[in-house]
Design a protein around this motif. Structure first.
Motif, PDB file in Angstrom:
ATOM      1  N   ILE A  42       0.910  -1.131   0.077  1.00 42.86           N
ATOM      2  CA  ILE A  42       0.027  -0.151  -0.064  1.00 42.86           C
ATOM      3  C   ILE A  42       0.775   1.323   0.033  1.00 42.86           C
ATOM      4  O   ILE A  42       1.797   1.167   0.426  1.00 42.86           O
ATOM      5  CB  ILE A  42      -0.989   0.128   1.220  1.00 42.86           C
ATOM      6  N   GLU A  43       0.316   2.187  -0.593  1.00 37.32           N
ATOM      7  CA  GLU A  43       1.140   3.410  -0.803  1.00 37.32           C
ATOM      8  C   GLU A  43       0.295   4.668   0.027  1.00 37.32           C
ATOM      9  O   GLU A  43      -0.889   4.614  -0.062  1.00 37.32           O
ATOM     10  CB  GLU A  43       1.494   3.886  -1.988  1.00 37.32           C
ATOM     11  N   MET A  44       1.015   5.389   0.966  1.00 34.39           N
ATOM     12  CA  MET A  44       0.317   6.393   1.597  1.00 34.39           C
ATOM     13  C   MET A  44       0.698   7.880   1.127  1.00 34.39           C
ATOM     14  O   MET A  44       1.886   8.132   0.516  1.00 34.39           O
ATOM     15  CB  MET A  44       0.845   6.215   3.254  1.00 34.39           C
ATOM     16  N   HIS A  45      -0.215   8.763   1.191  1.00 34.70           N
ATOM     17  CA  HIS A  45       0.250  10.203   0.691  1.00 34.70           C
ATOM     18  C   HIS A  45      -0.688  11.042   1.656  1.00 34.70           C
ATOM     19  O   HIS A  45      -1.794  10.893   1.872  1.00 34.70           O
ATOM     20  CB  HIS A  45       0.022  10.239  -0.611  1.00 34.70           C
ATOM     21  N   ASP A  46      -0.087  11.942   2.337  1.00 37.25           N
ATOM     22  CA  ASP A  46      -0.869  13.047   3.300  1.00 37.25           C
ATOM     23  C   ASP A  46      -1.769  12.233   4.195  1.00 37.25           C
ATOM     24  O   ASP A  46      -3.131  12.716   4.360  1.00 37.25           O
ATOM     25  CB  ASP A  46      -1.692  13.799   2.238  1.00 37.25           C
ATOM     26  N   GLY A  47      -1.362  11.163   4.856  1.00 40.76           N
ATOM     27  CA  GLY A  47      -2.332  10.563   5.935  1.00 40.76           C
ATOM     28  C   GLY A  47      -3.275   9.528   5.258  1.00 40.76           C
ATOM     29  O   GLY A  47      -4.156   8.977   5.994  1.00 40.76           O
ATOM     30  N   ARG A  48      -3.447   9.345   3.922  1.00 44.41           N
ATOM     31  CA  ARG A  48      -4.371   8.513   3.321  1.00 44.41           C
ATOM     32  C   ARG A  48      -3.615   7.306   2.519  1.00 44.41           C
ATOM     33  O   ARG A  48      -2.683   7.481   2.060  1.00 44.41           O
ATOM     34  CB  ARG A  48      -5.117   9.197   2.464  1.00 44.41           C
ATOM     35  N   ILE A  49      -4.387   6.339   2.269  1.00 41.08           N
ATOM     36  CA  ILE A  49      -4.053   5.297   1.469  1.00 41.08           C
ATOM     37  C   ILE A  49      -4.344   5.739  -0.148  1.00 41.08           C
ATOM     38  O   ILE A  49      -5.666   5.721  -0.452  1.00 41.08           O
ATOM     39  CB  ILE A  49      -4.599   3.972   1.760  1.00 41.08           C
ATOM     40  N   VAL A  50      -3.287   5.804  -1.077  1.00 45.68           N
ATOM     41  CA  VAL A  50      -3.604   6.159  -2.261  1.00 45.68           C
ATOM     42  C   VAL A  50      -3.521   5.085  -3.379  1.00 45.68           C
ATOM     43  O   VAL A  50      -4.043   5.130  -4.405  1.00 45.68           O
ATOM     44  CB  VAL A  50      -2.753   7.491  -2.541  1.00 45.68           C
ATOM     45  N   LYS A  51      -2.839   3.945  -2.927  1.00 47.24           N
ATOM     46  CA  LYS A  51      -2.606   2.741  -3.707  1.00 47.24           C
ATOM     47  C   LYS A  51      -2.678   1.595  -3.012  1.00 47.24           C
ATOM     48  O   LYS A  51      -1.947   1.515  -1.892  1.00 47.24           O
ATOM     49  CB  LYS A  51      -1.514   3.113  -4.592  1.00 47.24           C
ATOM     50  N   ASP A  52      -3.080   0.465  -3.279  1.00 50.19           N
ATOM     51  CA  ASP A  52      -3.332  -0.506  -2.764  1.00 50.19           C
ATOM     52  C   ASP A  52      -3.194  -1.981  -3.822  1.00 50.19           C
ATOM     53  O   ASP A  52      -4.187  -2.228  -4.562  1.00 50.19           O
ATOM     54  CB  ASP A  52      -4.870  -0.726  -1.996  1.00 50.19           C
ATOM     55  N   THR A  53      -2.131  -2.566  -3.772  1.00 46.79           N
ATOM     56  CA  THR A  53      -1.717  -3.600  -5.041  1.00 46.79           C
ATOM     57  C   THR A  53      -1.228  -4.844  -4.478  1.00 46.79           C
ATOM     58  O   THR A  53      -0.722  -4.880  -3.439  1.00 46.79           O
ATOM     59  CB  THR A  53      -0.713  -2.910  -6.212  1.00 46.79           C
ATOM     60  N   CYS A  54      -1.171  -5.780  -5.132  1.00 49.15           N
ATOM     61  CA  CYS A  54      -0.638  -7.026  -5.018  1.00 49.15           C
ATOM     62  C   CYS A  54       1.056  -6.999  -4.891  1.00 49.15           C
ATOM     63  O   CYS A  54       1.558  -6.049  -5.804  1.00 49.15           O
ATOM     64  CB  CYS A  54      -0.797  -8.207  -5.980  1.00 49.15           C
ATOM     65  N   GLY A  55       1.631  -7.442  -4.232  1.00 49.43           N
ATOM     66  CA  GLY A  55       3.155  -7.355  -4.253  1.00 49.43           C
ATOM     67  C   GLY A  55       3.759  -8.545  -5.311  1.00 49.43           C
ATOM     68  O   GLY A  55       3.086  -9.206  -5.737  1.00 49.43           O
ATOM     69  N   GLY A  56       5.117  -8.433  -5.333  1.00 51.20           N
ATOM     70  CA  GLY A  56       5.778  -9.337  -6.243  1.00 51.20           C
ATOM     71  C   GLY A  56       5.437 -10.645  -5.842  1.00 51.20           C
ATOM     72  O   GLY A  56       5.473 -11.487  -6.694  1.00 51.20           O
ATOM     73  N   SER A  57       5.388 -11.343  -4.523  1.00 50.08           N
ATOM     74  CA  SER A  57       5.503 -12.356  -4.174  1.00 50.08           C
ATOM     75  C   SER A  57       4.037 -13.258  -4.710  1.00 50.08           C
ATOM     76  O   SER A  57       4.062 -14.052  -4.946  1.00 50.08           O
ATOM     77  CB  SER A  57       5.544 -12.780  -2.790  1.00 50.08           C
ATOM     78  N   ALA A  58       3.130 -12.263  -4.540  1.00 56.37           N
ATOM     79  CA  ALA A  58       1.539 -12.570  -5.074  1.00 56.37           C
ATOM     80  C   ALA A  58       1.483 -12.823  -6.759  1.00 56.37           C
ATOM     81  O   ALA A  58       1.075 -13.625  -7.037  1.00 56.37           O
ATOM     82  CB  ALA A  58       0.553 -11.879  -4.301  1.00 56.37           C
ATOM     83  N   ARG A  59       2.245 -11.796  -7.309  1.00 61.21           N
ATOM     84  CA  ARG A  59       2.029 -11.692  -8.616  1.00 61.21           C
ATOM     85  C   ARG A  59       2.914 -13.028  -9.160  1.00 61.21           C
ATOM     86  O   ARG A  59       2.330 -13.709 -10.107  1.00 61.21           O
ATOM     87  CB  ARG A  59       2.647 -10.522  -9.062  1.00 61.21           C
ATOM     88  N   ALA A  60       3.972 -13.077  -8.850  1.00 57.59           N
ATOM     89  CA  ALA A  60       4.854 -13.856  -9.533  1.00 57.59           C
ATOM     90  C   ALA A  60       5.331 -15.451  -8.729  1.00 57.59           C
ATOM     91  O   ALA A  60       5.681 -16.090  -9.549  1.00 57.59           O
ATOM     92  CB  ALA A  60       6.317 -13.139  -9.978  1.00 57.59           C
ATOM     93  N   GLY A  61       4.843 -15.328  -7.552  1.00 57.86           N
ATOM     94  CA  GLY A  61       5.346 -16.656  -6.914  1.00 57.86           C
ATOM     95  C   GLY A  61       6.656 -16.602  -6.491  1.00 57.86           C
ATOM     96  O   GLY A  61       7.094 -17.705  -6.286  1.00 57.86           O
ATOM     97  N   VAL A  62       7.619 -15.563  -7.020  1.00 52.97           N
ATOM     98  CA  VAL A  62       8.796 -15.628  -6.440  1.00 52.97           C
ATOM     99  C   VAL A  62       9.264 -14.601  -5.444  1.00 52.97           C
ATOM    100  O   VAL A  62       8.593 -13.505  -5.476  1.00 52.97           O
ATOM    101  CB  VAL A  62       9.934 -15.476  -7.802  1.00 52.97           C
ATOM    102  N   ARG A  63      10.332 -14.663  -4.771  1.00 58.34           N
ATOM    103  CA  ARG A  63      10.742 -13.656  -3.892  1.00 58.34           C
ATOM    104  C   ARG A  63      11.253 -12.420  -4.283  1.00 58.34           C
ATOM    105  O   ARG A  63      11.200 -11.300  -4.060  1.00 58.34           O
ATOM    106  CB  ARG A  63      11.886 -14.413  -2.890  1.00 58.34           C
ATOM    107  N   ASP A  64      12.129 -12.336  -5.687  1.00 55.75           N
ATOM    108  CA  ASP A  64      12.755 -11.205  -6.224  1.00 55.75           C
ATOM    109  C   ASP A  64      12.582 -11.202  -7.604  1.00 55.75           C
ATOM    110  O   ASP A  64      12.810 -11.888  -8.483  1.00 55.75           O
ATOM    111  CB  ASP A  64      14.247 -11.756  -6.038  1.00 55.75           C
ATOM    112  N   ALA A  65      11.744 -10.243  -7.854  1.00 51.40           N
ATOM    113  CA  ALA A  65      11.294  -9.883  -9.009  1.00 51.40           C
ATOM    114  C   ALA A  65      12.228  -9.354 -10.031  1.00 51.40           C
ATOM    115  O   ALA A  65      12.169  -9.406 -11.233  1.00 51.40           O
ATOM    116  CB  ALA A  65       9.995  -8.980  -9.535  1.00 51.40           C
ATOM    117  N   ASP A  66      13.523  -8.708  -9.687  1.00 46.76           N
ATOM    118  CA  ASP A  66      14.438  -8.127 -10.652  1.00 46.76           C
ATOM    119  C   ASP A  66      15.278  -9.317 -11.276  1.00 46.76           C
ATOM    120  O   ASP A  66      15.717 -10.294 -10.873  1.00 46.76           O
ATOM    121  CB  ASP A  66      15.199  -7.161 -10.199  1.00 46.76           C
TER     122      ASP A  66
END
Ligand SMILES: Nc1ncnc2c1ncn2[C@@H]1O[C@H](COP(=O)(O)OP(=O)(O)OP(=O)(O)O)[C@@H](O)[C@H]1O
Ligand SMILES: [Mg+2]
Length: 253
Positions: free
Chosen positions: A229-253
């Motif tokens: 999640i990404e915060m800006h001025d005390g609010r949540i402005v973005k809420d997305t899946c992380g790399g582990s959930a998307r790719a099933g791997v630990r390190d996406a780079d």
């Protein structure tokens, strides 16, 4: 009070979501100005989720973590941990709850300089009246898992930054927490140690099904997370899946 805290532990283990906030706000009055450090956060975190919280300096990350840990009371809104409204408890119960259920990890490690690695790891349980000899087996296992058993008798000043943070992780895990809260745990580490620390937090989260919330500026961290999640001025402005959930791997780079 001890009975109440024991009941809390049982409730925490059985119910979900692990952490929930409702319209959570923290406002400060500074002279004529109202600082909205947190402004109506609604968040539900399932048990075992590895959540990253990002956002530029001053966006409210640490404030959120302090409220989730019961270290501060919100101006308004609710935090429920394992279904328990955290801030409705008496202060002593909140403190006991935190000591028994929450592992806290900080950027500057916060180890006690005059104590050995072993004593630092044991500390939360020593404060709870446990005796060191009965804890040695458990401490040994934890230090082994974190690759630190060879430093058991060292003082913090004899350790590298990465080693200090591994000791801090062991200290957080010794209570078998249901919730781990980490504020910039890699802010003081080079990128190799940072990856190691994220990997260890992730491993511990999976092995023990610990809900883990990590505040970070590290752009490489999302590969370890289920959710970002990404915060800006005390609010949540973005809420997305992380790399582990998307790719099933630990390190996406
Ligand atoms: N005690 C206080 N009194 C007034 N304002 C405060 C207080 N504590 C925090 N703030 C303000 O609340 C906002 C959020 O602060 P917070 O420490 O949560 O940010 P952060 O996202 O953790 O930043 P950083 O990435 O720099 O650690 C900031 O604007 C800060 O100045
Ligand atoms: Mg902060």
């Amino acid at each position: 009070m001890t009975d109440a805290a024991d009941l809390l532990r049982v409730d925490v283990a059985l119910s979900g979501p692990a952490v929930e906030t409702e319209r959570l706000s923290m406002h400060y009055q500074v002279g004529p100005e109202t600082v909205r450090a947190l402004d109506g956060i609604d968040l539900a975190i399932p048990r075992g989720q590895f959540l990253l919280v990002r956002g530029r300096s001053g966006s409210g990350k640490t404030t959120l973590l302090h409220l989730l840990a019961g270290l501060q009371k919100p101006t308004s809104g609710v935090v429920r941990v394992g279904g328990q409204p955290l801030h409705a408890m008496p202060r002593r119960a909140t403190d006991l709850f935190r000591r028994r259920n929450v592992g806290l990890i900080f950027q500057f490690f916060n180890l006690i300089p005059s104590l050995t690695v072993e004593m630092n790891v044991a500390l939360p349980l020593l404060l709870d009246g446990k005796k060191l000899p009965t804890l040695r087996g458990r401490i040994g296992e934890l230090l082994d898992t974190l690759g630190m058993s060879h430093r058991r008798g060292h003082s913090p000043h004899q350790l590298s930054g990465g080693e200090m943070q591994r000791v801090a992780i062991a200290r957080a895990m010794i209570v078998e927490p249901t919730l781990v809260l980490a504020d910039e745990p890699t802010g003081n580490l080079d990128s190799r140690n940072a990856h190691e620390v994220f990997g260890l937090l992730r491993e511990q989260a999976i092995a023990r099904k610990v809900t883990t919330i990590v505040l970070t500026h590290d752009p490489d961290a999302s590969g370890y997370a289920d959710r970002v999640i990404e915060m800006h001025d005390g609010r949540i402005v973005k809420d997305t899946c992380g790399g582990s959930a998307r790719a099933g791997v630990r390190d996406a780079d």
